[in-house]
Enzyme design. Structure first.
Site, short mmCIF file in Angstrom:
data_model
loop_
_atom_site.label_atom_id
_atom_site.label_comp_id
_atom_site.label_asym_id
_atom_site.label_seq_id
_atom_site.Cartn_x
_atom_site.Cartn_y
_atom_site.Cartn_z
N HIS A 103 0.85 -1.19 0.00
CA HIS A 103 0.00 0.00 0.00
C HIS A 103 0.89 1.25 0.00
CE1 HIS A 103 -2.87 3.03 1.28
NE2 HIS A 103 -3.82 2.21 0.87
N GLY A 181 -7.70 9.35 0.13
CA GLY A 181 -8.10 10.16 1.28
C GLY A 181 -8.27 11.63 0.98
P1 13P Z 1 -9.71 6.26 0.56
O1 13P Z 1 -10.86 5.46 0.02
O2 13P Z 1 -9.94 6.77 1.94
O3 13P Z 1 -9.29 7.32 -0.42
O4 13P Z 1 -8.46 5.26 0.70
C1 13P Z 1 -8.12 4.48 -0.40
C2 13P Z 1 -7.12 3.49 0.03
O5 13P Z 1 -5.99 3.82 0.34
C3 13P Z 1 -7.55 2.09 0.11
O6 13P Z 1 -6.47 1.25 0.28
#
Ligand code: 13P
Length: 265
Positions: A103, A181
Site C-alpha cells: 500500500h 483520502g
Molecule cells: P480512501 O478510500 O480513503 O481514499 O483510501 C483508499 C485506500 O488507500 C484504500 O487502500
C-alpha cells in the site's frame, strides 16, 4: 480464458481505524445490509487492523457471514526476531484469505521498497493466501507524465520471479496516491486507462491468459456516488475502499453498486 472469473472484488481497508469492538459492530451491521444476491455477484473482503482479526474471524465463521477476512500488511519472513511484525503463517492460521501488500502508505510512511514488497507477495502466495498488490503514482509523477512508467516499474519489480501458476489468485490495485483520502477520485476514464495499462503489463511480463483473469481494483476516494461509474469500466474489477468502508451503510452501497444509478445518488 473466461472473463467471468473476474468477479468484482470489493475490499474494505480500514487502515488504523476501529478497535475490535467497533469492528464487530460494523461487520454485523454490514451482514444485515448485504444480501445473498450481493454476495452471489461480488466478493467482499474486510481488512481490519491486526488486533481485530481474531474477533472478526470468529464473527464471520460463527455467524456464517460470507465475507473474506483480509489483512493490511505482512512481514516477509516466516518467523524470527522482528519485534512488532506479523508473519504470513500467523495470518493464514486465522483464515485470512487476502493480504494487502505494498500500500502506498506502507511505501511512503514506512519506507517499503519494491524489493521488500516482492518478498511479501511471495510470502503471501507461499502461505496459500491471496495478495492484493497496490501500485500507483504521486501527483508530481502524474503531472510530469510519468504515471505509466512508474506503475509499470512497480509492477515489474514487485512481481519479479513469480511464476505464472503463482499468479492465479493475484489481485492488483491501482491506487493513485493523489486520490487517496483526498476526495479527488480519478475520473472513470483515467482509472480505466491506468487499469488497462496494469493489465497490459501483466500480459507482457507473464501472458495474456494470466492478464485476462487477473482482477484489478481501483482505489482512491471510492464512494457510493462514484463506485458504479468506476466499476462499470471494462478493466476495473473491484474497489479498494478506505474512508467509505468505515461505515457499514456507505460500504454496503458500494458493494451494491449494480443497484445504484450513480446520477441519482
Ligand atoms: P480512501 O478510500 O480513503 O481514499 O483510501 C483508499 C485506500 O488507500 C484504500 O487502500
Amino acid at each position: 480464458m473466461a472473463e467471468s472469473t473476474r468477479r468484482p472484488l470489493i475490499s474494505a481497508n480500514w487502515k488504523m481505524n476501529l478497535n475490535h469492538l467497533e469492528a464487530l459492530k460494523v461487520v454485523q451491521e454490514l451482514s444485515y445490509l448485504v444480501s445473498k444476491d450481493d454476495v452471489d455477484e461480488v466478493d467482499i473482503t474486510i481488512h481490519p487492523p491486526f488486533t481485530d482479526l481474531r474477533t472478526v474471524q470468529t464473527a464471520l465463521e460463527s455467524d456464517k457471514i460470507p465475507f473474506y477476512l483480509g489483512a493490511q500488511n505482512v512481514h516477509e519472513a516466516e518467523s524470527g526476531a522482528f519485534t512488532g511484525e506479523v508473519s504470513a503463517p500467523m495470518l493464514s492460521k486465522l483464515n485470512v484469505r487476502y493480504v494487502i501488500v505494498g500500500h502506498s502508505e506502507r511505501r511512503q510512511i514506512f519506507g517499503e521498497t519494491d524489493a521488500v514488497i516482492n518478498k511479501k507477495v511471495k510470502a503471501v502466495v507461499k502461505n496459500e493466501m491471496r495478495p492484493i498488490l497496490c501500485v500507483g503514482e504521486t501527483q508530481e509523477q502524474r503531472d510530469s507524465g510519468e504515471a505509466e512508467s512508474v506503475v509499470t516499474q512497480q509492477l515489474q519489480a514487485c512481481l519479479k520471479g513469480l511464476k505464472e501458476d503463482q499468479l492465479e489468485h493475484l489481485t492488483l490495485a491501482y491506487e493513485p496516491i493523489w486520490a487517496i483520502g483526498t476526495g479527488n477520485t480519478a475520473s472513470a476514464d483515467d482509472a480505466q486507462e491506468m487499469c488497462a495499462l496494469v493489465r497490459s503489463v501483466v500480459a507482457s511480463e507473464f501472458s495474456s491468459e494470466v492478464a485476462d483473469v487477473t482482477r484489478i481494483q481501483y482505489g482512491g476516494s471510492v464512494k457510493p456516488t462514484n463506485a458504479a461509474e468506476l466499476l462499470n469500466k471494462p478493466d476495473i474489477d473491484g474497489a479498494l475502499v478506505g474512508g467509505a468502508s468505515l461505515e457499514a451503510q456507505s460500504f454496503a452501497q458500494i458493494v451494491q453498486f449494480r443497484l445504484h444509478d450513480f446520477e441519482a445518488l
